[in-house]
Design an enzyme around this catalytic site. Structure first.
Site, short mmCIF file in Angstrom:
data_model
loop_
_atom_site.label_atom_id
_atom_site.label_comp_id
_atom_site.label_asym_id
_atom_site.label_seq_id
_atom_site.Cartn_x
_atom_site.Cartn_y
_atom_site.Cartn_z
N SER A 6 0.82 -1.24 0.38
CA SER A 6 -0.32 0.24 0.24
C SER A 6 0.95 1.65 -0.19
CB SER A 6 -0.76 0.01 1.04
OG SER A 6 -1.09 -1.42 0.90
N ARG A 23 7.89 6.63 -4.33
CA ARG A 23 8.16 6.78 -2.31
C ARG A 23 7.48 6.48 -1.96
NH1 ARG A 23 4.20 10.26 -5.00
NH2 ARG A 23 2.37 9.96 -4.16
N ASP A 60 -3.43 -2.14 -1.85
CA ASP A 60 -5.14 -1.60 -1.18
C ASP A 60 -6.22 -1.77 -1.39
OD1 ASP A 60 -3.90 0.24 0.00
OD2 ASP A 60 -3.85 0.37 2.13
MG MG Z 1 -5.10 -1.69 5.48
#
Ligand code: MG
Ligand code: ADP
Length: 492
Positions: free
Chosen positions: A158, A173, A211
């Site tokens: 994520s 990044r 995610d």
């Molecule tokens: Mg999560």
């Protein structure tokens, strides 16, 4: 006679008011930045193409491994998709040691992750796993595993990556407090696969899934009925959203060469990376608590939307607001300073966890007993007065409500941009993350703001369904691995 404590709390709370006009200015800016990101590399909203061109309908089947590196915790799970919108899941979760989040060597972090995968396999899939280990010991470790012995793994990662296909992604990044320079610009799937191979585990990293994309897919798989989900959104450590976009509007795809994908659906899931919405601060609200937090963060000037919305930051905004009342000699919150132990979290950056906001927000008792207990537990403050507790609650409410109304800006803009309010009976949004799951009325505040946006209004708001994608990252990653294997099978 007003109490100086309550008056000051109300004054600070007023700084966090995000009006209906603000919401609408935000939506307009968000729509502009969405469009900009679809056409240009390096725009404020990254609008990353994911090459996922279809969302599940609940009939998908199979057994997969999934891992989730998202922020606070690392999760490993095995998922069995039953093909009827249901699944079984086994999972383990471990907090990521702080020293692995900010370090020189990416290998340290990924070795730790591979070790967690190994112990998960030993604990939860011992039968299959031991036969693998047995074979490996008998044969030379150099003998590759048979195809049918290998677990396909979906990797929920994520952070913003440039995806060059379903199991290849180059880190753009770090966010959410991670800072490992060596990994930036590198393929994170390769980092994970190398660490897995070092332990000779029979695991293939088949798909890289953000995610938000996982949440969208998991919700679409699990939600009853034929309608597919439009948006997947996260309100956890960080915040971000992915949505289904029309292929012909992702104009920057035309300049990307050499990536094959299925164009037949005419759609693709786009990962907006909305945490960096309006980094230029053209419409985002800004109090001195926000700007001081930003200056002291590892990435000043970046992820400015996220710093006003997500779990990593709301506790710290609250701490700074409380501190200004503690330091104010005409207010003396908590009877400061004598009554506050010097080792209180109040004096430490990040000293208040966002779960504190949920507990205080949920406390509806007259004497604010739960708030009092939590002030003791979290900040080691003894015997706060009822006004102290009320002040804390006023600040919590103001900070939480602003976060939810900002969330509505991003979600509302995506709903409007889809044009589906005019054509579809239901617009479905899958969500995940501790903040939206546990902060009372987060969704209610979002819905209130939806009603204030003329393009949605109370009529449109009623068409929007919002549901937690339970175990979304695991199931979503499994679905990602499944899609990846189908692509491999299809191209043979
Ligand atoms: Mg999560
Ligand atoms: P991740 O982001 O690692 O996937 P979560 O969705 O659980 O994990 O989000 C963790 C974040 O949520 C942390 O910033 C934490 O402070 C915050 N948080 C944890 N519990 C709560 C709660 N009960 N209410 C609000 N925020 C919470």
């Amino acid at each position: 006679m007003g109490s100086p404590i309550i008056d000051e709390a109300n004054r600070i709370a007023a700084e966090f008011v995000y009006s209906p006009e603000d919401v609408n200015r935000g939506v307009e800016a968000f729509l502009g930045q969405m469009k900009d990101g679809l056409g240009n590399e390096g725009a404020t909203l990254s609008q990353i193409p994911t090459y996922v061109t279809a969302v599940p309908d609940g009939t998908e089947k199979g057994m997969y491994l999934a891992v989730d590196l998202g922020g606070t915790n690392f999760r490993v799970c095995s998922i069995k998709l039953r093909g009827d919108s249901t699944f079984t899941i086994r999972q383990s979760k471990v907090a990521i040691p702080q020293e692995l989040m900010v370090t020189k060597s990416g290998k340290e972090l990924f070795s730790f992750l591979a070790a967690q995968i190994e112990s998960f396999l030993e604990t939860n899939l011992s039968e299959q796993f031991e036969s693998h280990v047995e074979k490996r010991r008998k044969a030379s470790p150099k003998v590759p595993y048979q195809e049918e012995e290998i677990f396909d793994l979906g990797f929920t990662f994520s952070f913003p990556v440039n995806q060059h296909g379903i199991n290849q992604g180059y880190l753009i990044r770090w966010t959410k407090g991670f800072d490992i320079a060596e990994v930036v610009g590198q393929d994170v799937c390769k980092f994970l696969q190398d660490a897995i191979d070092e332990r000779h585990l029979p695991v293939r990293v088949a798909a890289l899934v953000n995610d938000t994309v996982g949440t969208l897919m998991a919700r679409s798989y699990s939600s009853p009925g034929a309608s597919k989900t439009l948006i997947g959104a996260i309100f956890g450590t960080g915040t971000n959203g992915a949505y289904v976009e029309k292929l012909d509007r992702i104009t920057k795809l035309q300049s990307i060469q050499g990536v094959e994908y299925d164009k037949s659906t005419g759609e693709m899931v786009v990962n907006s990376e909305w945490g960096s919405f309006d980094n230029e601060m053209s419409v985002l609200p800004d109090t001195k608590y926000d700007s001081d937090l930003d200056i002291d963060s590892v990435n000043p000037g970046i992820q400015m939307f996220e710093k006003r919305v997500s779990g990593m930051f709301l506790g710290e905004i609250l701490r700074r607001a409380i501190m200004s009342m503690v330091k104010n000699p005409s207010v003396k919150l908590f009877g400061a300073p004598a009554t506050i132990p010097t080792d209180s979290g109040l004096y430490e950056t990040w000293g208040i966890d966002t779960s504190f906001l949920s507990i205080v927000k949920a406390d509806e008792s007259d004497d604010l007993q739960a708030t009092k207990q939590q002030l003791k537990k979290e900040l080691n403050i003894d015997n706060p007065s009822i006004d102290d507790c009320r002040a804390a609650k006023i600040l919590v409410h103001a900070i939480g409500k602003r976060a939810a109304r900002l969330a509505a800006v991003a979600l509302g803009a995506m709903v409007i941009s889809s044009g589906k309010l005019a054509t579809d009976p239901v617009i479905d949004i899958g969500v995940d993350g501790s903040l939206i799951e546990f902060y009372p009325e987060f969704e209610a505040h979002i819905r209130e703001a939806f009603c204030e946006i003329p393009e949605i209004g109370p009529e449109g708001e009623k068409k929007i369904t919002i549901g937690i994608a339970k175990d979304g990252s695991g199931v979503g990653a499994a679905l990602g691995a499944l899609v990846a294997r189908q692509n491999v099978a299809g191209s043979k």
